[in-house]
Each structure stands twice: as structure tokens, then as C-alpha cells.
Design a protein around this motif. Structure first.
Motif, PDB file in Angstrom:
ATOM      1  N   TYR A   1       0.737  -1.504   0.107  1.00 57.75           N
ATOM      2  CA  TYR A   1       0.171  -0.096   0.146  1.00 57.75           C
ATOM      3  C   TYR A   1       1.177   1.265  -0.060  1.00 57.75           C
ATOM      4  O   TYR A   1       1.699   1.435   0.236  1.00 57.75           O
ATOM      5  CB  TYR A   1      -0.843   0.227   1.237  1.00 57.75           C
ATOM      6  N   PRO A   2       0.682   2.703  -0.980  1.00 60.72           N
ATOM      7  CA  PRO A   2       1.169   3.907  -0.602  1.00 60.72           C
ATOM      8  C   PRO A   2       1.904   4.557   0.460  1.00 60.72           C
ATOM      9  O   PRO A   2       2.852   4.981   0.378  1.00 60.72           O
ATOM     10  CB  PRO A   2       0.408   4.556  -1.887  1.00 60.72           C
ATOM     11  N   ASN A   3       0.746   3.867   1.606  1.00 66.40           N
ATOM     12  CA  ASN A   3       1.376   4.161   2.988  1.00 66.40           C
ATOM     13  C   ASN A   3       2.002   3.091   3.847  1.00 66.40           C
ATOM     14  O   ASN A   3       1.401   3.756   4.913  1.00 66.40           O
ATOM     15  CB  ASN A   3      -0.458   4.738   3.404  1.00 66.40           C
ATOM     16  N   ASP A   4       1.562   2.647   3.798  1.00 68.58           N
ATOM     17  CA  ASP A   4       3.498   1.425   4.522  1.00 68.58           C
ATOM     18  C   ASP A   4       3.937   1.699   3.615  1.00 68.58           C
ATOM     19  O   ASP A   4       5.410   0.030   2.984  1.00 68.58           O
ATOM     20  CB  ASP A   4       2.950   0.079   4.276  1.00 68.58           C
ATOM     21  N   THR A   5       5.126   3.157   3.824  1.00 70.31           N
ATOM     22  CA  THR A   5       6.648   3.246   3.075  1.00 70.31           C
ATOM     23  C   THR A   5       7.734   1.994   3.917  1.00 70.31           C
ATOM     24  O   THR A   5       8.453   1.448   3.295  1.00 70.31           O
ATOM     25  CB  THR A   5       7.323   4.075   3.481  1.00 70.31           C
ATOM     26  N   ALA A   6       7.222   1.265   4.625  1.00 71.83           N
ATOM     27  CA  ALA A   6       8.404  -0.296   5.279  1.00 71.83           C
ATOM     28  C   ALA A   6       8.260  -1.191   5.005  1.00 71.83           C
ATOM     29  O   ALA A   6       8.471  -1.864   4.355  1.00 71.83           O
ATOM     30  CB  ALA A   6       7.638   0.087   7.404  1.00 71.83           C
ATOM     31  N   THR A   7       7.112  -1.318   4.763  1.00 70.90           N
ATOM     32  CA  THR A   7       6.956  -3.137   3.578  1.00 70.90           C
ATOM     33  C   THR A   7       7.251  -2.649   2.409  1.00 70.90           C
ATOM     34  O   THR A   7       7.942  -4.079   2.063  1.00 70.90           O
ATOM     35  CB  THR A   7       5.311  -3.406   3.979  1.00 70.90           C
ATOM     36  N   ILE A   8       6.815  -1.897   1.570  1.00 71.46           N
ATOM     37  CA  ILE A   8       7.744  -1.761   0.215  1.00 71.46           C
ATOM     38  C   ILE A   8       9.295  -1.504   0.808  1.00 71.46           C
ATOM     39  O   ILE A   8      10.188  -2.056  -0.097  1.00 71.46           O
ATOM     40  CB  ILE A   8       7.228  -0.232   0.025  1.00 71.46           C
ATOM     41  N   ASP A   9       9.632  -0.793   1.445  1.00 72.19           N
ATOM     42  CA  ASP A   9      10.943  -0.723   1.002  1.00 72.19           C
ATOM     43  C   ASP A   9      12.047  -2.407   1.635  1.00 72.19           C
ATOM     44  O   ASP A   9      13.125  -2.691   0.605  1.00 72.19           O
ATOM     45  CB  ASP A   9      11.784   0.432   2.418  1.00 72.19           C
ATOM     46  N   ALA A  10      10.946  -3.190   2.546  1.00 72.96           N
ATOM     47  CA  ALA A  10      11.807  -4.416   2.542  1.00 72.96           C
ATOM     48  C   ALA A  10      11.445  -5.297   1.328  1.00 72.96           C
ATOM     49  O   ALA A  10      12.240  -6.462   1.333  1.00 72.96           O
ATOM     50  CB  ALA A  10      10.909  -4.791   3.961  1.00 72.96           C
ATOM     51  N   VAL A  11      10.414  -5.264   0.983  1.00 69.09           N
ATOM     52  CA  VAL A  11      10.176  -6.379  -0.521  1.00 69.09           C
ATOM     53  C   VAL A  11      11.245  -5.790  -1.426  1.00 69.09           C
ATOM     54  O   VAL A  11      11.586  -6.336  -2.296  1.00 69.09           O
ATOM     55  CB  VAL A  11       8.398  -5.529  -0.986  1.00 69.09           C
ATOM     56  N   ARG A  12      10.399  -4.125  -1.970  1.00 69.05           N
ATOM     57  CA  ARG A  12      11.576  -4.095  -2.662  1.00 69.05           C
ATOM     58  C   ARG A  12      13.704  -4.682  -2.617  1.00 69.05           C
ATOM     59  O   ARG A  12      14.412  -4.744  -4.033  1.00 69.05           O
ATOM     60  CB  ARG A  12      11.828  -1.754  -3.060  1.00 69.05           C
ATOM     61  N   ALA A  13      14.009  -3.976  -1.394  1.00 70.01           N
ATOM     62  CA  ALA A  13      15.000  -4.747  -1.130  1.00 70.01           C
ATOM     63  C   ALA A  13      15.342  -6.105  -1.319  1.00 70.01           C
ATOM     64  O   ALA A  13      16.027  -6.113  -2.159  1.00 70.01           O
ATOM     65  CB  ALA A  13      15.947  -4.581   0.676  1.00 70.01           C
ATOM     66  N   ILE A  14      13.977  -6.961  -1.430  1.00 71.81           N
ATOM     67  CA  ILE A  14      14.689  -8.739  -2.067  1.00 71.81           C
ATOM     68  C   ILE A  14      13.912  -8.455  -3.237  1.00 71.81           C
ATOM     69  O   ILE A  14      15.291  -8.966  -4.588  1.00 71.81           O
ATOM     70  CB  ILE A  14      13.261  -9.384  -1.667  1.00 71.81           C
ATOM     71  N   ALA A  15      13.775  -7.400  -4.054  1.00 69.69           N
ATOM     72  CA  ALA A  15      13.269  -7.410  -5.578  1.00 69.69           C
ATOM     73  C   ALA A  15      13.885  -7.158  -6.483  1.00 69.69           C
ATOM     74  O   ALA A  15      14.219  -7.391  -7.656  1.00 69.69           O
ATOM     75  CB  ALA A  15      11.566  -6.763  -5.811  1.00 69.69           C
TER      76      ALA A  15
END
Length: 464
Positions: free
Chosen positions: A102-116
């Protein structure tokens, strides 16, 4: 007659009627459970006579491309470890993992992007709507992303559903690949991980899934009843999802549902699709009989367990009743299973009456002792009911321990006995919460993702 005697007589009558109501309710529920046990026993004898079922080595090799959907709201604490473990474990040559954020959940986005950024098999999907929405809404976002990707690349044969805290099995994609050639959907068993820090609360999930996925789902399958999905460890063919999406304005997952996984299984059956509950075993060096299953830690606190159980009860027994209705008129086995799905509220009413009766009985004993008056003996009808229920209770507890022991060993089988009381308390509290939630929904309350905090096992325990 003194007022004390009047009150004591009223308490005796109240206790008798409450005891009679609870005893009859327990007897009906116990007979229903025994009927399921008989069906399971018959099927077990047939399988033993004709062989012990499929094993991994007998399935055909990988052939199709698969997509794994992982909806993730506020999952920064676990999503990175889950993705790394899945990428290391999956023994399949052609898969991608779509993670919905979700756009307002930057912590999860960053964690996924680090793997992606390190592995092209992980696809980060950021939805347009701030979270939390429902889990189904997040899954629809992933479906649209998959559809857009498929138009530019090869066809995906099936979608696999997982949660952000799941510990995947290395061979599950091979099972899904093979079995979705014959079935529209496949569900694997779910085995909660043993949380030694919460042996009673988290541990009761071990007991319930050992029975649900060790006995109840196989019985449903043998009766030809619709197979509800667990929301994790299940795969649905993309052509079936496309059929469902065509009926729902392009979205296969119902965003207006609290238990989209349960309803999705019933929808597949309603459209004439076929589903398989697959207990597949494989032989490896560590364990001579390894079940291909999904494992995860379940809530360890009382509040989290109550909230999760209340969501399930609201979605299946209350809102779901209105949404899914009943099966075809002649599908008696399906009617029976859906009735069992929805008996939870009645069962909790009977259970509450029983506990209230125990309190009333204790007060009655105290009152009779104070006035030095003997307690009236229990009548023959109630005595017979209580004796029958005692036998049924002993049978249920013994069978519960057997299923838990088969899945987890003797220690957890012993723990399952006191956990039965904990499970009852959690269910009673969840019923109260579910009723309030249902009333709020009837008054126009919004559906939201009432999720619990998750944890993932230590990396050292997850050798690929």
C-alpha cells in the motif's frame, strides 16, 4: 416459606433447565461429530485397502509457469524473511512472487524492494488505495498486475496464495503444477508451528488445524462437498479465476468479504469447478514421511486470537451465511458441511449455558449447605444425557489427542487436553466480538483488514 428458600428453589429450577438445555445441545453436537468420525473411518479403511495415496515422486515433473500472490499490509517485520526463504526453498524452475503493498506503508514497500532489486522473480506491486483495505482488495490489485504482465509475457497456469508469515514447503509448487492439470484448485494442509512461548493460546491452533486438515477436509472431499480454501497454501488455475472475475467486474476476489478464501472455494464449486485437498508425502533424508504443507506461527496472545477467530466467525457463520447460501437441493453432503460451518454460534450458546450452569450449580451447593438442606437428585433423563455426553467428550478428547499426536508428537498430544478449555474460552470471547462486528456491519460499518501482528521463525531454523 422464607425468601431464602424461594430464591434457592428458583436457582434449582434455573440450574436444572440450563443443564438440560446444555446436555441436549452437547448430545446433538456430539452425534454430529461422531457421524463425521464414521465417514472418516470408512474412508481411511478404503485408502488403506487401496494404498496410502499419492507421493511426490509419483507426480509428473514441472511444466507450467506459476504466480505466487502475497498480500502485505504492515508486514515489514516478516516479509523480507518470508521472501528470502521462499526463493531459497521453492524447487520449481518457473515462478514469480507478486507482493501487494500500500502507498502508505513505506516500511513494507522498502522491505520488499530490497529483495526485488536482487531477484527478478519478486514483483513489487503498490496499490492505488491507502491501506488497510480488505485482503481480497489487495489480491485483486495483484490479479490486475498479473494480467498486465501476462499480456507482455508467457501465460501463467495457476495462482498460488500465501500470507506474509508463511513458511513454504520446498515441493509445494511441484505439487500445484502437477495437480492443477487435473483440478481447477488445490489446497495443501496447514500445520501451525509450535510456539513454545505460547503453548496454550497459539498451541490451540495446532490442535484445530490437525483436526480440520487431518479429518474434516478429507471428509468434505469424500462427500463431494464444496471445499473451502484456507487462503494460504492453495492454488487456483488462472482460467478459473478469469471465469470468476468475469462475474465480478474483472475482480476474482470479493473485496466485500471478510473470509474471501472460504467463499472462493464455494464459488469454484458453484461454477462446476473441481478442487482437491492434497495430502502429499515425500521421502527425504531428514524425515521418512514428510507432509507437503504450509507452516506458520499463529497468534500467541489472547486478544490477537480472539480478534482472528471473531473475523472467521463473522465472515463464515454470520455474513457468509447471507452471502453464500446453501448448496444444490440434492447435495446433501454439502448441506451437512455448510451447516457444520455455521453451527459455531449455536455451539457457543450451548457452551455458555454449560459454563453458566457450572457456576449456578456451585452457588446451589453453597446455598443448600448454608440452609442445611439436601440437593434434589438429578432425574433419570438428565443423568442419562450427562452420561452420554461424558462418553462423547472422552471420545472427542481422545481423538483430538490422536490427530495432534500424529501431526506433532506425544508432547503436543498431551498439551491438547488442557488446550481444549482454552479453545472454548477463546471461542466464547470471539463469539461476543463477532456479534458486535456483525451488528456494526449491518449498520453500515466499513470492512477493514483486521489483521494481527506476525512473526517469522529464525533463519537458522529454515534450512532450504
Amino acid at each position: 416459606m422464607a425468601w431464602g428458600d424461594v430464591a434457592l428453589n428458583a436457582l434449582d429450577i434455573f440450574n436444572h433447565e440450563l443443564m438440560l438445555f446444555a446436555a441436549i445441545g452437547f448430545l446433538v453436537g456430539g452425534i454430529d461429530d461422531v457421524a463425521v468420525d464414521l465417514v472418516f473411518g470408512w474412508q481411511a479403511l478404503r485408502h488403506r485397502r487401496h494404498g496410502n495415496g499419492e507421493r511426490l515422486e509419483r507426480l509428473p515433473g514441472p511444466e507450467h509457469r506459476l504466480a505466487v500472490f502475497v498480500p502485505a499490509w504492515d508486514e515489514a517485520a516478516v516479509i523480507g524473511a518470508m521472501l528470502q526463504t521462499a526463493l531459497a526453498r521453492f524447487d520449481h524452475p518457473d515462478f514469480d512472487i507478486y507482493v501487494g503493498t500500500y502507498p502508505n506503508d513505506t516500511a513494507t514497500i522498502d522491505a520488499v524492494r530490497a529483495i526485488a532489486d536482487r531477484d527478478a522473480r519478486v514483483r513489487l506491486v503498490i496499490g492505488d488505495t491507502p491501506g488497510p483495505t480488505t485482503k481480497a482488495a489487495c489480491l485483486n490489485t495483484l490479479w490486475h498486475a498479473l494480467q498486465a504482465d501476462t499480456r507482455r509475457s508467457r501465460h501463467v497456469h495457476a495462482v498460488v496464495l500465501h500470507d506474509a508469515e508463511d513458511v513454504v514447503h520446498r515441493d509445494e509448487l511441484r505439487v500445484f503444477d502437477a495437480l492443477t492439470r487435473r483440478y481447477d484448485a488445490v489446497q495443501l494442509p496447514v500445520l501451525p508451528l509450535v510456539d513454545k512461548g505460547s503453548r496454550l493460546v497459539s498451541g490451540h491452533y495446532c490442535d484445530e488445524f490437525a483436526i480440520a486438515h487431518g479429518k474434516h477436509l478429507p471428509v468434505r472431499q469424500s462427500l463431494g462437498a464444496a471445499l473451502p480454501f484456507a487462503g494460504v497454501g492453495c492454488a487456483i488455475r488462472t482460467d478459473m479465476l478469469a471465469r470468476i472475475a468475469a462475474l465480478r467486474n474483472g475482480e476474482p476476489f470479493d473485496a466485500g468479504s471478510l473470509t474471501e478464501d472460504y467463499e472462493l472455494g464455494l464459488t469454484v464449486a458453484r461454477l462446476g469447478g473441481t478442487a482437491r485437498f492434497a495430502r502429499i508425502r515425500t521421502t527425504n533424508a531428514r524425515d521418512a514421511s514428510d507432509l507437503v504443507a504450509v507452516r506458520a506461527f499463529f497468534p500467541g496472545s489472547l486478544d490477537a486470537a480472539v480478534r482472528q477467530k471473531a473475523r472467521w466467525m463473522t465472515g463464515i457463520a454470520l455474513v457468509g451465511w447471507d452471502r453464500t447460501g446453501w448448496a444444490r437441493p440434492a447435495a446433501l453432503g454439502d448441506h451437512w458441511m455448510r451447516m457444520r460451518d455455521r453451527r459455531g454460534l449455536v455451539a457457543m450458546l450451548v457452551l455458555a449455558a454449560a459454563y453458566l450452569g457450572l457456576i449456578g450449580w456451585a452457588l446451589g451447593v453453597l446455598g443448600h449447605a448454608l440452609v442445611d438442606r439436601p440437593i434434589a437428585p438429578v432425574g433419570p433423563v438428565v443423568s442419562s444425557l450427562l452420561a452420554a455426553n461424558a462418553v462423547l467428550l472422552a471420545w472427542r478428547l481422545a481423538l483430538r489427542a490422536c490427530f495432534v499426536g500424529h501431526a506433532y508428537g506425544a508432547t503436543e498430544a498431551l498439551w491438547s487436553l488442557p488446550r481444549a478449555i482454552v479453545a472454548n474460552i477463546i471461542a466464547l470471547l470471539a463469539t461476543r466480538r463477532a456479534l458486535f462486528s456483525y451488528v456494526a456491519l449491518l449498520r453500515g460499518g466499513a470492512l477493514t483488514w483486521d489483521k494481527t501482528a506476525h512473526r517469522f521463525p529464525e533463519t537458522a531454523r529454515l534450512t532450504a
